[in-house]
Design an enzyme around this catalytic site. Sequence first.
Site, PDB file in Angstrom:
ATOM      1  N   ASN A 263      49.287  79.768 107.711  1.00 16.30           N
ATOM      2  CA  ASN A 263      50.187  80.918 107.593  1.00 16.30           C
ATOM      3  C   ASN A 263      49.431  82.014 106.842  1.00 16.30           C
ATOM      4  O   ASN A 263      49.274  81.941 105.632  1.00 16.30           O
ATOM      5  CB  ASN A 263      51.440  80.471 106.822  1.00 16.30           C
ATOM      6  CG  ASN A 263      52.376  81.617 106.520  1.00 16.30           C
ATOM      7  OD1 ASN A 263      52.217  82.724 107.057  1.00 16.30           O
ATOM      8  ND2 ASN A 263      53.351  81.369 105.661  1.00 16.30           N
TER       9      ASN A 263
ATOM     10  N   LYS B 261      50.292  85.006 106.331  1.00 16.78           N
ATOM     11  CA  LYS B 261      51.186  85.956 105.645  1.00 16.78           C
ATOM     12  C   LYS B 261      50.733  87.393 105.946  1.00 16.78           C
ATOM     13  O   LYS B 261      50.231  87.654 107.040  1.00 16.78           O
ATOM     14  CB  LYS B 261      51.241  85.645 104.148  1.00 16.78           C
ATOM     15  CG  LYS B 261      51.573  84.170 103.900  1.00 16.78           C
ATOM     16  CD  LYS B 261      51.953  83.844 102.504  1.00 16.78           C
ATOM     17  CE  LYS B 261      52.234  82.358 102.404  1.00 16.78           C
ATOM     18  NZ  LYS B 261      52.702  81.938 101.088  1.00 16.78           N
TER      19      LYS B 261
ATOM     20  N   HIS C  87      60.728  80.600 106.339  1.00 20.28           N
ATOM     21  CA  HIS C  87      59.811  80.510 105.204  1.00 20.28           C
ATOM     22  C   HIS C  87      60.527  81.007 103.950  1.00 20.28           C
ATOM     23  O   HIS C  87      61.330  81.948 104.026  1.00 20.28           O
ATOM     24  CB  HIS C  87      58.547  81.341 105.476  1.00 20.28           C
ATOM     25  CG  HIS C  87      57.489  81.098 104.454  1.00 20.28           C
ATOM     26  ND1 HIS C  87      57.517  81.709 103.221  1.00 20.28           N
ATOM     27  CD2 HIS C  87      56.402  80.281 104.451  1.00 20.28           C
ATOM     28  CE1 HIS C  87      56.477  81.269 102.507  1.00 20.28           C
ATOM     29  NE2 HIS C  87      55.791  80.407 103.236  1.00 20.28           N
TER      30      HIS C  87
ATOM     31  N   GLU D  33      59.689  82.867 101.639  1.00 24.06           N
ATOM     32  CA  GLU D  33      59.536  84.305 101.368  1.00 24.06           C
ATOM     33  C   GLU D  33      60.515  85.114 102.224  1.00 24.06           C
ATOM     34  O   GLU D  33      61.040  86.131 101.773  1.00 24.06           O
ATOM     35  CB  GLU D  33      58.075  84.725 101.607  1.00 24.06           C
ATOM     36  CG  GLU D  33      57.174  84.189 100.490  1.00 24.06           C
ATOM     37  CD  GLU D  33      55.741  83.889 100.914  1.00 24.06           C
ATOM     38  OE1 GLU D  33      55.288  84.398 101.954  1.00 24.06           O
ATOM     39  OE2 GLU D  33      55.083  83.122 100.182  1.00 24.06           O
TER      40      GLU D  33
ATOM     41  N   GLU E  49      58.371  72.772 102.095  1.00 23.48           N
ATOM     42  CA  GLU E  49      57.587  73.576 101.170  1.00 23.48           C
ATOM     43  C   GLU E  49      58.372  73.783  99.882  1.00 23.48           C
ATOM     44  O   GLU E  49      59.242  74.668  99.811  1.00 23.48           O
ATOM     45  CB  GLU E  49      57.276  74.949 101.789  1.00 23.48           C
ATOM     46  CG  GLU E  49      56.485  74.860 103.074  1.00 23.48           C
ATOM     47  CD  GLU E  49      55.721  76.146 103.339  1.00 23.48           C
ATOM     48  OE1 GLU E  49      54.484  76.084 103.382  1.00 23.48           O
ATOM     49  OE2 GLU E  49      56.357  77.201 103.482  1.00 23.48           O
TER      50      GLU E  49
ATOM     51  N   GLY F 239      51.782  79.115  96.553  1.00 22.90           N
ATOM     52  CA  GLY F 239      50.944  80.151  95.956  1.00 22.90           C
ATOM     53  C   GLY F 239      50.799  80.029  94.440  1.00 22.90           C
ATOM     54  O   GLY F 239      50.332  80.949  93.781  1.00 22.90           O
TER      55      GLY F 239
ATOM     56  N   SER G 215      50.347  75.149  98.059  1.00 21.06           N
ATOM     57  CA  SER G 215      49.076  74.961  97.359  1.00 21.06           C
ATOM     58  C   SER G 215      48.276  73.770  97.883  1.00 21.06           C
ATOM     59  O   SER G 215      47.601  73.067  97.122  1.00 21.06           O
ATOM     60  CB  SER G 215      49.299  74.838  95.847  1.00 21.06           C
ATOM     61  OG  SER G 215      49.860  76.041  95.349  1.00 21.06           O
TER      62      SER G 215
HETATM   63  P1  PGA Z   1      50.128  78.359  99.835  1.00 17.70           P
HETATM   64  O1  PGA Z   1      51.319  78.837 100.816  1.00 17.70           O
HETATM   65  O2  PGA Z   1      49.336  77.321 100.584  1.00 17.70           O
HETATM   66  O3  PGA Z   1      49.354  79.608  99.550  1.00 17.70           O
HETATM   67  O4  PGA Z   1      50.795  77.779  98.617  1.00 17.70           O
HETATM   68  C1  PGA Z   1      51.968  77.937 101.673  1.00 17.70           C
HETATM   69  C2  PGA Z   1      53.012  78.668 102.474  1.00 17.70           C
HETATM   70  O5  PGA Z   1      53.662  79.579 101.919  1.00 17.70           O
HETATM   71  O6  PGA Z   1      53.220  78.387 103.671  1.00 17.70           O
END
Ligand code: PGA
Length: 252
Positions: A9, A11, A97, A99, A169, A175, A214
């Site tokens: 992803n 983003k 997601h 976000e 997740e 992140g 992460s």
């Molecule tokens: P990250 O994000 O691996 O940077 O923690 C995962 C995601 O949001 O899909």
Amino acid sequence: MREKIVAGNWKMNTSIREGKQLVLDIIDRIGKLPSGVTLIVAPPFTHLCPVARLIGDRKTPGLAAQNCADKESGAFTGEVSASMLASVPCGYVILGHSERRAYYGETNEILLEKIKLVLASGLRPVFCVGEILEERESNMHFQVVSSQLREVLCQLEPAGFAQVIVAYEPVWAIGTGKTATSEQAQEMHAFIRSFLAETFGEQAESTPILYGGSCKPSNAADIFSQPDVDGGLIGGASLKADDFLAIAGSFA
Ligand code: PGA
């Protein structure tokens, strides 16, 4: 045998040029991957067509969008529909997601509309679920995830559900550099599978459930070794071809 999937992803990162280079680097090294692992890249909307041209007829990497509209077509300025994504062609759409849920007010109700449109366009949804830190600390995480599943996935017909990829997740791990332990991941993945089995029976045995948050080359093997973890949804580490491929190479 369940599908093994590692999805990147991106983003809101990379220019089209950088994105194309990243995909070229991935294609270049893909031959070294263990067989049976599906790679997926999810670049921003603007990158989908140029990236689709680079991928051409290859089966992998698959191409995903990071979102789509909750309406079929019409006067919805700025939106991109599921059928437009199918025409790229894309194979997958990430939905729900954290976000999108947190910053753009996406509710389970909206996500149910989106997932139906995605399925009607012949695309596979990568449906994200997960709890925030306070919910885990107050021991609400199973309840939160089960309502995300009940209000969206459990409303689908079995034929639609068969196309679904789930991504667990934990929001506190996205992140942050803080990963769930492999025990925490396994516990939740097994819970998700058994919850889905209450509605879909045996079918839930073949649903790929990815871990996200992460995930990096140093922890992927441990997480992927768990029986109900079928791969990962990778954010930050998917922006480097080496890291992304190292993660995808972490299946035992
Ligand atoms: P990250 O994000 O691996 O940077 O923690 C995962 C995601 O949001 O899909």
